[in-house]
Design a protein around this motif. Structure first.
Motif, PDB file in Angstrom:
ATOM      1  N   SER A  99     -17.912  62.411  29.980  1.00  0.00           N
ATOM      2  CA  SER A  99     -16.620  62.000  29.418  1.00  0.00           C
ATOM      3  C   SER A  99     -15.600  61.639  30.487  1.00  0.00           C
ATOM      4  O   SER A  99     -14.699  60.833  30.236  1.00  0.00           O
ATOM      5  CB  SER A  99     -16.050  63.109  28.530  1.00  0.00           C
ATOM      6  OG  SER A  99     -15.734  64.270  29.288  1.00  0.00           O
ATOM      7  N   ARG A 116      -9.049  51.390  26.457  1.00  0.00           N
ATOM      8  CA  ARG A 116      -9.680  52.063  25.324  1.00  0.00           C
ATOM      9  C   ARG A 116     -10.340  51.066  24.382  1.00  0.00           C
ATOM     10  O   ARG A 116     -11.459  51.288  23.898  1.00  0.00           O
ATOM     11  CB  ARG A 116      -8.649  52.888  24.548  1.00  0.00           C
ATOM     12  CG  ARG A 116      -9.197  53.526  23.273  1.00  0.00           C
ATOM     13  CD  ARG A 116      -8.100  54.201  22.471  1.00  0.00           C
ATOM     14  NE  ARG A 116      -8.650  54.826  21.278  1.00  0.00           N
ATOM     15  CZ  ARG A 116      -8.776  54.219  20.096  1.00  0.00           C
ATOM     16  NH1 ARG A 116      -8.407  52.941  19.972  1.00  0.00           N
ATOM     17  NH2 ARG A 116      -9.289  54.853  19.062  1.00  0.00           N
ATOM     18  N   PHE A 120     -16.818  51.726  24.379  1.00  0.00           N
ATOM     19  CA  PHE A 120     -17.550  52.170  23.200  1.00  0.00           C
ATOM     20  C   PHE A 120     -18.689  53.091  23.637  1.00  0.00           C
ATOM     21  O   PHE A 120     -19.123  53.057  24.779  1.00  0.00           O
ATOM     22  CB  PHE A 120     -18.128  50.974  22.437  1.00  0.00           C
ATOM     23  CG  PHE A 120     -17.180  49.800  22.345  1.00  0.00           C
ATOM     24  CD1 PHE A 120     -16.088  49.835  21.501  1.00  0.00           C
ATOM     25  CD2 PHE A 120     -17.381  48.669  23.140  1.00  0.00           C
ATOM     26  CE1 PHE A 120     -15.212  48.759  21.422  1.00  0.00           C
ATOM     27  CE2 PHE A 120     -16.518  47.588  23.071  1.00  0.00           C
ATOM     28  CZ  PHE A 120     -15.416  47.644  22.222  1.00  0.00           C
ATOM     29  N   GLY A 135     -16.647  60.352  21.004  1.00  0.00           N
ATOM     30  CA  GLY A 135     -15.640  59.644  20.241  1.00  0.00           C
ATOM     31  C   GLY A 135     -14.642  60.567  19.564  1.00  0.00           C
ATOM     32  O   GLY A 135     -13.437  60.273  19.513  1.00  0.00           O
ATOM     33  N   PRO A 139     -10.787  60.556  21.419  1.00  0.00           N
ATOM     34  CA  PRO A 139     -10.423  59.333  20.694  1.00  0.00           C
ATOM     35  C   PRO A 139      -9.445  58.464  21.463  1.00  0.00           C
ATOM     36  O   PRO A 139      -9.281  57.295  21.141  1.00  0.00           O
ATOM     37  CB  PRO A 139      -9.791  59.875  19.405  1.00  0.00           C
ATOM     38  CG  PRO A 139      -9.296  61.239  19.765  1.00  0.00           C
ATOM     39  CD  PRO A 139     -10.297  61.767  20.750  1.00  0.00           C
ATOM     40  N   TYR A 142     -12.151  56.058  23.516  1.00  0.00           N
ATOM     41  CA  TYR A 142     -13.205  55.254  22.902  1.00  0.00           C
ATOM     42  C   TYR A 142     -12.719  54.620  21.610  1.00  0.00           C
ATOM     43  O   TYR A 142     -12.200  55.307  20.727  1.00  0.00           O
ATOM     44  CB  TYR A 142     -14.447  56.110  22.622  1.00  0.00           C
ATOM     45  CG  TYR A 142     -15.069  56.654  23.881  1.00  0.00           C
ATOM     46  CD1 TYR A 142     -15.967  55.896  24.621  1.00  0.00           C
ATOM     47  CD2 TYR A 142     -14.721  57.917  24.356  1.00  0.00           C
ATOM     48  CE1 TYR A 142     -16.510  56.387  25.791  1.00  0.00           C
ATOM     49  CE2 TYR A 142     -15.260  58.414  25.532  1.00  0.00           C
ATOM     50  CZ  TYR A 142     -16.157  57.643  26.248  1.00  0.00           C
ATOM     51  OH  TYR A 142     -16.689  58.124  27.415  1.00  0.00           O
ATOM     52  N   ALA A 145     -17.628  54.774  18.110  1.00  0.00           N
ATOM     53  CA  ALA A 145     -18.752  55.643  18.435  1.00  0.00           C
ATOM     54  C   ALA A 145     -19.821  55.475  17.369  1.00  0.00           C
ATOM     55  O   ALA A 145     -19.519  55.485  16.166  1.00  0.00           O
ATOM     56  CB  ALA A 145     -18.302  57.098  18.506  1.00  0.00           C
ATOM     57  N   PRO A 202     -11.302  56.623  16.496  1.00  0.00           N
ATOM     58  CA  PRO A 202     -12.358  55.645  16.774  1.00  0.00           C
ATOM     59  C   PRO A 202     -13.059  55.213  15.494  1.00  0.00           C
ATOM     60  O   PRO A 202     -13.181  55.992  14.540  1.00  0.00           O
ATOM     61  CB  PRO A 202     -13.320  56.410  17.690  1.00  0.00           C
ATOM     62  CG  PRO A 202     -13.100  57.842  17.338  1.00  0.00           C
ATOM     63  CD  PRO A 202     -11.639  57.961  17.001  1.00  0.00           C
ATOM     64  N   LEU A 204     -16.261  54.710  13.398  1.00  0.00           N
ATOM     65  CA  LEU A 204     -17.484  55.500  13.406  1.00  0.00           C
ATOM     66  C   LEU A 204     -18.597  54.770  12.659  1.00  0.00           C
ATOM     67  O   LEU A 204     -18.368  54.187  11.587  1.00  0.00           O
ATOM     68  CB  LEU A 204     -17.249  56.861  12.755  1.00  0.00           C
ATOM     69  CG  LEU A 204     -16.169  57.752  13.388  1.00  0.00           C
ATOM     70  CD1 LEU A 204     -15.987  59.023  12.564  1.00  0.00           C
ATOM     71  CD2 LEU A 204     -16.515  58.092  14.833  1.00  0.00           C
TER      72      LEU A 204
END
Length: 261
Positions: A99, A116, A120, A135, A139, A142, A145, A202, A204
């Protein structure tokens, strides 16, 4: 596309590590494919491997390089061993590595965007769990995710009845009671995100084959996310826990990503 195997030292893990990196290259005369670049620093997909795999597996089992070429997106594939992308109870700080340190190093080595909206993450099985965790916990970093056949219910893995596997999980997460309601629990993380009223949520994506041994885990997570009111793109169809399925679905992920035009 340019393919680079990058060997580097991780200060977080205290050991030498590896990532494979695909970089966009504009091409017109290359037989069988054309490459595209978007201009400026490249949008980037961090693509995570599963429990028994390594940084090379996506290149060996799919045509990810060919698929990514038309989108002008870079792909970073790190080695994370059997870590569940977690700061382990007994072992390395793999969540901190993937991360924080990994993006910082990759963006210093290569012309990758640090925005950002250009970053991804996706993965399969253990990597699907890791992608969602990245993600949901970050947040701010990214924009999207994606989980392919992900181990979305980590606490359910303890129910397998395999003593050696349970001991391995305990070395990673601690006991199942320690896992539940922690920052390694995707159900808890989605609840926290839903309650935060954050503007940085993010996108999803989740998919799983209906014959996959993780299918019921994925259904539980899908229903939980939808009950919380979080936006989720969910896909299912006949399929098992195998590379033919993932080779198809990673193409869907690339098409789904919110890439800037």
């Amino acid at each position: 596309m340019a393919l680079i195997q990058c060997e580097f030292y991780s200060e977080v893990l205290g050991l030498s590590s590896t990532m494979n990196v695909i970089l966009p290259q504009e091409t017109h005369s290359q037989i069988g494919m054309e490459g595209k670049v978007t201009g400026g620093k490249h949008p980037t997909l961090y693509l995570l491997h599963g429990l028994s795999d390594d940084h090379s597996i996506w290149l060996r089992r799919t045509s990810i390089e060919r698929y990514a070429a038309e989108y002008g997106i870079a792909v970073v594939m790190p080695a994370a061993h059997r870590s569940f992308y977690t700061d382990m109870k007994q072992g390395g700080d793999y969540f901190k590595f993937v991360s924080e340190e990994l993006p910082q190093l990759a963006e210093s080595f290569f012309p990758l965007s640090d925005r950002r909206e250009d970053r991804f993450v996706a993965g399969l099985s253990m990597g699907g769990y890791g992608a969602l965790k990245l993600g949901l916990r970050r947040p701010d970093r990214y924009a999207a995710a994606a989980s392919l056949s992900g181990a979305t219910d980590a606490s359910a893995l303890y129910e397998r009845g395999d003593v050696a596997y349970t001991q391995e999980l305990e070395r990673i997460f601690g006991t199942v009671e320690e896992l539940r309601g922690s920052e390694n629990d995707l159900f808890y993380l989605t609840e926290q995100l839903a309650q935060s009223n954050s503007t940085e949520v993010p996108q999803l994506y989740q998919c799983c084959g209906t014959e996959d041994f993780l299918y019921e885990h994925n259904i539980r997570f899908r229903d939980h996310v939808k009950q919380l009111g979080l936006a989720l793109t969910y896909e299912e169809e006949p399929g098992e826990h195998e590379w033919g399925y993932w080779d198809t679905k990673i193409q869907h992920v690339l098409e789904w990503l919110p890439l800037r035009k």
